[in-house]
Scaffold this motif. Structure first.
Motif, PDB file in Angstrom:
ATOM      1  N   GLY A 193      -7.505 -43.662   2.696  1.00 43.94           N
ATOM      2  CA  GLY A 193      -7.002 -42.357   3.100  1.00 43.94           C
ATOM      3  C   GLY A 193      -6.848 -42.162   4.592  1.00 43.94           C
ATOM      4  N   SER A 194      -7.546 -42.950   5.422  1.00 44.29           N
ATOM      5  CA  SER A 194      -7.467 -42.760   6.869  1.00 44.29           C
ATOM      6  C   SER A 194      -6.412 -43.639   7.526  1.00 44.29           C
ATOM      7  N   LEU A 195      -5.683 -44.421   6.747  1.00 43.90           N
ATOM      8  CA  LEU A 195      -4.712 -45.351   7.319  1.00 43.90           C
ATOM      9  C   LEU A 195      -3.313 -44.744   7.393  1.00 43.90           C
ATOM     10  N   LYS A 196      -2.606 -45.045   8.469  1.00 42.05           N
ATOM     11  CA  LYS A 196      -1.198 -44.640   8.562  1.00 42.05           C
ATOM     12  C   LYS A 196      -0.315 -45.525   7.691  1.00 42.05           C
ATOM     13  N   TYR A 197      -0.728 -46.781   7.496  1.00 38.73           N
ATOM     14  CA  TYR A 197       0.106 -47.738   6.775  1.00 38.73           C
ATOM     15  C   TYR A 197      -0.682 -48.348   5.608  1.00 38.73           C
ATOM     16  N   PRO A 248      -5.674 -63.432  14.547  1.00 38.34           N
ATOM     17  CA  PRO A 248      -6.523 -62.552  13.744  1.00 38.34           C
ATOM     18  C   PRO A 248      -5.965 -61.127  13.684  1.00 38.34           C
ATOM     19  N   GLY A 249      -6.311 -60.438  12.620  1.00 39.61           N
ATOM     20  CA  GLY A 249      -5.878 -59.059  12.458  1.00 39.61           C
ATOM     21  C   GLY A 249      -5.881 -58.682  10.992  1.00 39.61           C
ATOM     22  N   CYS A 250      -5.251 -57.548  10.708  1.00 37.68           N
ATOM     23  CA  CYS A 250      -5.162 -57.106   9.316  1.00 37.68           C
ATOM     24  C   CYS A 250      -3.780 -56.538   9.058  1.00 37.68           C
ATOM     25  N   ALA A 251      -3.411 -56.562   7.796  1.00 31.04           N
ATOM     26  CA  ALA A 251      -2.064 -56.140   7.421  1.00 31.04           C
ATOM     27  C   ALA A 251      -1.819 -54.670   7.714  1.00 31.04           C
ATOM     28  N   GLN A 252      -2.852 -53.843   7.562  1.00 27.91           N
ATOM     29  CA  GLN A 252      -2.677 -52.394   7.695  1.00 27.91           C
ATOM     30  C   GLN A 252      -2.639 -51.912   9.139  1.00 27.91           C
ATOM     31  N   ALA A 253      -2.667 -52.831  10.097  1.00 24.84           N
ATOM     32  CA  ALA A 253      -2.596 -52.431  11.505  1.00 24.84           C
ATOM     33  C   ALA A 253      -1.176 -52.112  11.946  1.00 24.84           C
ATOM     34  N   GLN A 254      -0.192 -52.404  11.099  1.00 25.60           N
ATOM     35  CA  GLN A 254       1.199 -52.125  11.447  1.00 25.60           C
ATOM     36  C   GLN A 254       1.978 -51.789  10.177  1.00 25.60           C
ATOM     37  N   ILE A 262      -7.688 -34.855  21.947  1.00 19.91           N
ATOM     38  CA  ILE A 262      -7.781 -36.305  21.758  1.00 19.91           C
ATOM     39  C   ILE A 262      -6.613 -36.834  20.929  1.00 19.91           C
ATOM     40  N   ALA A 263      -5.927 -35.959  20.219  1.00 17.32           N
ATOM     41  CA  ALA A 263      -4.894 -36.387  19.270  1.00 17.32           C
ATOM     42  C   ALA A 263      -3.865 -37.341  19.862  1.00 17.32           C
ATOM     43  N   PRO A 264      -3.378 -37.147  21.101  1.00 17.34           N
ATOM     44  CA  PRO A 264      -2.369 -38.090  21.623  1.00 17.34           C
ATOM     45  C   PRO A 264      -2.845 -39.534  21.689  1.00 17.34           C
ATOM     46  N   GLN A 265      -4.153 -39.769  21.758  1.00 19.50           N
ATOM     47  CA  GLN A 265      -4.653 -41.134  21.802  1.00 19.50           C
ATOM     48  C   GLN A 265      -4.393 -41.873  20.498  1.00 19.50           C
ATOM     49  N   TYR A 266      -4.078 -41.139  19.428  1.00 18.57           N
ATOM     50  CA  TYR A 266      -3.794 -41.757  18.143  1.00 18.57           C
ATOM     51  C   TYR A 266      -2.320 -42.138  17.981  1.00 18.57           C
ATOM     52  N   ASN A 267      -1.501 -41.841  18.986  1.00 15.44           N
ATOM     53  CA  ASN A 267      -0.075 -42.133  18.849  1.00 15.44           C
ATOM     54  C   ASN A 267       0.180 -43.611  18.598  1.00 15.44           C
ATOM     55  N   ASN A 268      -0.608 -44.470  19.231  1.00 18.70           N
ATOM     56  CA  ASN A 268      -0.429 -45.906  19.066  1.00 18.70           C
ATOM     57  C   ASN A 268      -1.490 -46.522  18.162  1.00 18.70           C
ATOM     58  N   SER A 269      -2.125 -45.700  17.365  1.00 17.42           N
ATOM     59  CA  SER A 269      -3.168 -46.176  16.462  1.00 17.42           C
ATOM     60  C   SER A 269      -2.625 -46.256  15.042  1.00 17.42           C
ATOM     61  N   GLU A 304      -7.943 -48.788  17.298  1.00 18.30           N
ATOM     62  CA  GLU A 304      -6.968 -49.663  17.931  1.00 18.30           C
ATOM     63  C   GLU A 304      -6.502 -50.782  17.015  1.00 18.30           C
ATOM     64  N   SER A 305      -7.391 -51.299  16.158  1.00 15.71           N
ATOM     65  CA  SER A 305      -7.060 -52.506  15.397  1.00 15.71           C
ATOM     66  C   SER A 305      -7.316 -52.385  13.901  1.00 15.71           C
TER      67      SER A 305
END
Length: 965
Positions: free
Chosen positions: A78-82, A51-57, A523-530, A322-323
């Motif tokens: 607009g809130s997605l990195k990918y 399970p998951g979504c395409a925009q998670a990576q 809190i910003a560093p917590q988004y490094n892996n988001s 996270e996901s």
């Protein structure tokens, strides 16, 4: 082949999991079908997880999102990195065991979003837009037993009628977001089980539907066995199905004497096993978990299992840094909901969205009440079409509501369904009203008679009656905003809403009440892996850098959070004090990085400043409430009159409650007392139990704390505390001989004070005035000292006409940080102009009467970051404007102490105001009045204005009404 919605049952049927790595590729040119990517010999070049979504990576095939016309037009990623709105192709190979030849082979997809077309071994299976429910497809004719098979899915954004909710807005995503598998299914099998629990008497009604070619069976029967998930006891029954046909519903009632009920305090679950027998042979077996509970409305109360319940709703708007998409993990949601319950919440609703099964499973186990709100139009055209939907849209609403409810109706946590949100009845057509306010609620009652129904959450400001010009709303509850809650300052009176004389339904507060804090860059560093962006954090740092306030930023964040906690505490207590309010939809329990309105961070981390035990004081079954007369500041020596109310919604009555209270100043006890109270059944909101005491005399202002405790037979049932402040009546001082003024309120207070026009004042006298002029500038240049109680004399930080930018004259923070202006808190520094006025570095509720309704003064004319205010007003994170309520500057040889605080209007009513002005005048008349920061006459002249105040409150309210309606 039709892809159809199906209930998810627990079975022991043989399965082949399709979870894990799938081949993947975006299709920006939408050429996949033409190039036959669905063929088995067309492997896809990338990989993704299910399970998951395409925009998670990140995916190389996504191309440049800046050139994606769909993203540009819809603005929903607009809130997605990918981000990528192109069709997403999924490819999976699997092998079905050869011994499944005597069974049917079904594909099960736990969830797709937003729409999909499927192929098996190159054969098209069909297309579906049912994105919020489990799906099935019969593969029997197309699957190769014992051989490798290829399943291909094209996930895409379709045109035409489509569900639209939180999953489609801001962080819109695509994918197979829950588990997928193929399974061997008997020819005759259980396809749907609905269990409706009853409590008088204790029993369960099992509605059973069969699938397959069941008419050929001559001795078909269903044996039902029910056992508690924990504990002892068993119940059962048998149902003969000789005449049953596929799809028909057969019912069996099973008596369950002594069975435990399900509730938030005791979430007792039962497991029903339905065994399908043909003679003595078991052909299929399925299990369903359920709970025995009853939810209903009695007058103005919501009653669960015979006891009134107050819905303390921590709205969960499903932010998953996270996901991106909801994780297919019950353990993930168990952790979140334990935290929510720790903080006293017992209920949740998502904004125009449902919760997935893993969430509901966790809610069932922990005892968390849920409203499922249909995702029927959150944004843009999907929101607008609801006002007059065409028939094909109405058909979609009915179909998908049925799919959703058939999938979730066995969850005891699901106590309420809402058909839509923020659909203003004033703008609805008759067809819209008949759909959302009448037809869909009727369908909901039929599909799940064990749940309550709400037609629309918030139909418009001031509309609280089920009766409208278009007809009567089919609803058990009314959820709506309190009137004026978008600009509601504390200590401004009770919540305004329906008329208690005529209103007869439970009232839930909609999105109550938008108290924000500044985004915290820590809190910003917590988004490094988001896979989600955190745009607010760089913006706030850039803004603070531009205005020369970057060094102050950590303090700004800290103090804005202090204000948010104070507003939340006061606001939730006010909700509990209202006799009609039976719950709130607190928006939101968690922060968004661009809007920290929650209790918990966007990663669901508890705040360092407020413990769960502290928050539960005013967010629990039993809450003690302060009847403060809309003030927290008092005078030493006066007769203090306060009251305590009790809001009790516990599972049991309080038979011998005792209320005890204690008023302290630091460690010194000023007074205490206790009293026995009358019996309190569940659902009680008491009147005010009075506390009266003669305040002692003191020469110094002090912060006081009133602590109260409610006990039953020595056991604590509730506790709470409130900060109060006491001020001395200072009277005249040595400053009197040095002060002159042209202000009537001061000369009334001090008849001996010299009243003069500014042009007649000579240095070194101190002029107290409300305006600025060339004469006063000359006076300052010559060495005069001025205390300016500005009434628009200096440029104020105000934005009028647009409600989203109009919170600059509020004590409260900005609702969901819309616009770019408004109040986000204060910073108070130690300064002799304040005397001993208690502040702890920020303006607590002892400043409400001084700040509410006034605008701070712009410091921009004096140069960015030059002035260190005595009381600073913190601005919106996008602008971080330099502004203040109280500051001092040197001008020429003179000195100016300027404030926009509401001194004159509150002088007579508040000892706190009188003390503060006394401290300011004492300081201004002393040799200590020598400001460190200086400005030129020209700079001060650029800050002077001559315009009058305008009525901002009316414009703000009008603007907000137009936005909603």
């Amino acid at each position: 082949m039709r892809i159809f919605a199906a209930q998810e049952l627990m079975t022991a049927r043989p399965k082949v999991s399709l979870d894990g790595t799938w081949g993947f590729c975006y299709d920006p040119g939408d050429v996949g079908e033409k190039q036959r990517w669905y063929q088995p010999d067309k492997p896809l070049p990338e990989a993704t997880q299910v399970p998951g979504c395409a925009q998670a990576q990140a995916h190389a095939s996504a191309g440049d999102p800046e050139k994606d016309p769909v993203i540009k037009r819809e603005q929903f990623m607009g809130s997605l990195k990918y981000p990528c709105a192109a069709p997403a192709w999924y490819h999976k190979t699997f092998t079905v065991p050869g011994d499944w030849a005597s069974e049917k082979v079904f594909l099960h997809l736990g969830g797709i979003h937003p729409a999909a077309t499927l192929w098996l071994n190159g054969i098209r299976l069909g297309t579906t837009t049912s994105s919020r429910c489990p799906l099935r497809c019969n593969l029997t004719k197309y699957v190769e037993l014992g051989e490798e098979n290829t399943l291909v899915a094209k996930i895409f954004w379709p045109t035409g009628p489509l569900m639209n909710g939180l999953w489609d807005a801001g962080c819109a995503w695509q994918g197979l977001y829950r588990s997928a598998w193929v399974e061997a299914v008997p020819d005759a099998h259980t396809s749907n089980v609905q269990i409706i629990g009853g409590i008088e008497p204790l029993a369960a009604t099992i509605n059973l539907s069969l699938g397959g070619t069941v008419s050929r069976r001559r001795d078909l029967r269903a044996v039902v066995e029910i056992e508690p998930v924990t504990g002892r006891g068993s119940y059962g029954g048998e149902l003969k199905l000789k005449s049953a046909r596929a799809g028909e519903v057969a019912s069996l009632r099973v008596e369950m004497p002594g069975a435990a009920l399900w509730s938030p305090d005791s979430p007792n679950l039962h497991l029903a096993t339905v065994r399908l027998l043909d003679g003595s042979e078991e052909v299929d077996a399925a299990q369903v978990r359920f709970g025995l509970r009853e939810i209903r409305v009695e007058g103005r109360q919501i009653v669960l299992n015979g006891t009134p319940v107050f819905l303390r709703g921590g709205a969960d708007d499903q932010s998953y840094p996270e996901s991106v998409c909801p994780p297919a993990s019950k353990e993930f949601f168990l952790k979140r909901l334990r935290t929510a319950k720790d903080y006293g919440f017992n209920y949740t609703k998502s904004c125009v969205e449902i919760f997935p099964p893993e969430f509901l499973d966790a809610a069932d186990e922990l005892g968390y009440l849920v409203c499922q709100e249909m995702p029927f139009g959150l944004r843009g055209k999907y929101r607008a079409v609801r006002q007059d939907p065409p028939q094909n849209w109405i058909d979609m609403y009915r179909r998908e509501q049925g799919n959703i409810m058939r999938a979730d109706r066995n969850h005891p946590s699901v106590i309420l369904y809402a058909m839509a949100s923020e659909l203003g009845v004033r703008a609805q057509s008759r067809r819209s009203f008949q759909t959302f306010n009448q037809g869909l609620p009727t369908l909901a009652r039929k599909l799940n008679p064990a749940a309550l129904v709400m037609d629309v959450t918030h139909v418009g400001h001031g509309l609280y009656s089920p009766r409208t010009k278009l007809g009567r709303r089919n609803t058990d509850l009314i959820e709506s905003c309190a009137e004026g809650q978008e600009g509601l300052d504390p200590l401004s009176g009770p919540l305004r809403g329906p008329d208690p004389k005529t209103y007869s339904m439970p009232w839930l507060l909609h999105e109550y009440s938008w108290w924000t804090a500044l985004p915290d860059p820590a809190i910003a560093p917590q988004y490094n892996n988001s896979a989600i962006k955190c745009p607010a954090y760089p913006i706030i740092e850039e803004s603070a850098q531009e205005t020369g306030l970057i060094d102050e930023l950590p303090r700004f964040v800290e103090n804005s959070r202090k204000l948010k906690w104070a507003l939340q505490k006061h606001g939730l207590e006010e909700a509990r004090k209202h006799p009609l309010v039976k719950g709130y939809h607190f928006w939101v329990i968690h922060d968004f990085n661009w809007c920290p309105e929650g209790i918990l961070s966007e990663f669901w981390e508890p705040p360092a400043e407020v413990s769960a035990a502290q928050f539960r004081m005013y967010n629990d079954d039993t809450a003690l409430l302060l009847d403060d007369g809309e003030r927290r500041c008092f005078a030493w020596g006066q007769l203090l009159r306060l009251g305590i109310q009790v809001s009790h919604y516990g599972p049991a009555a309080l038979n011998k409650p005792v209320l005890a209270w204690r008023l302290v100043a630091g460690r010194k006890k000023l007074a205490d007392g206790s009293r026995k109270l009358s019996r309190m059944p569940g659902g009680t909101l008491t009147g005010s139990f009075g506390i009266k005491l003669k305040m002692p005399h003191s020469k110094s202002p002090r912060a006081l704390t009133l602590r109260v405790q409610l006990t039953e037979n020595g056991r604590q049932v509730g506790q709470n505390y409130w900060d109060l402040w006491a001020f001395p009546e200072s009277g005249a001082g040595d400053w009197l001989a040095h002060i002159v003024t042209d202000l009537p309120f001061l000369t009334r207070a001090y008849p001996e004070l010299k009243r003069r026009r500014p042009e007649s004042v000579a240095a070194p006298a101190v002029l107290v005035t409300a305006g600025m002029s060339g004469t006063i500038l000359d006076f300052l240049q010559r060495g005069g000292r001025v205390v300016l109680l500005s009434q628009g004399a200096l440029k104020e930080y105000r934005f009028e006409g647009d409600w989203r930018n109009s919170y600059t004259n509020c004590y409260r923070t900005i609702p969901y940080l819309t616009g770019q202006h408004g109040n986000m808190g204060t910073v108070v520094r130690e300064h002799p102009a304040l005397g001993e006025y208690p502040h702890e570095g920020w303006c607590d509720l002892n400043f409400v009467h001084l700040i509410s309704g006034v605008y701070p003064i712009e410091l921009t004319p004096f140069g960015s970051g030059r002035i260190a205010p005595i009381i600073r007003s913190i601005d919106h994170y996008r602008t971080m404007a330099d502004k203040a309520y109280l500051f001092e500057i040197a001008v020429g040889k003179g000195a100016l102490l300027a404030t926009s605080l509401k001194i004159a209007p509150t002088y007579e009513a508040y000892a706190a105001t009188r003390y503060l002005l006394h401290a300011m005048l004492t300081y201004a008349a002393s040799e200590a009045f020598r400001p460190e920061q200086s400005v030129t006459r020209e700079q001060l002249e650029s800050a002077i204005v001559t315009t009058n105040r305008r009525d901002q409150a009316a414009k703000l309210a009008d603007g907000f009404m137009k936005y909603y309606e």
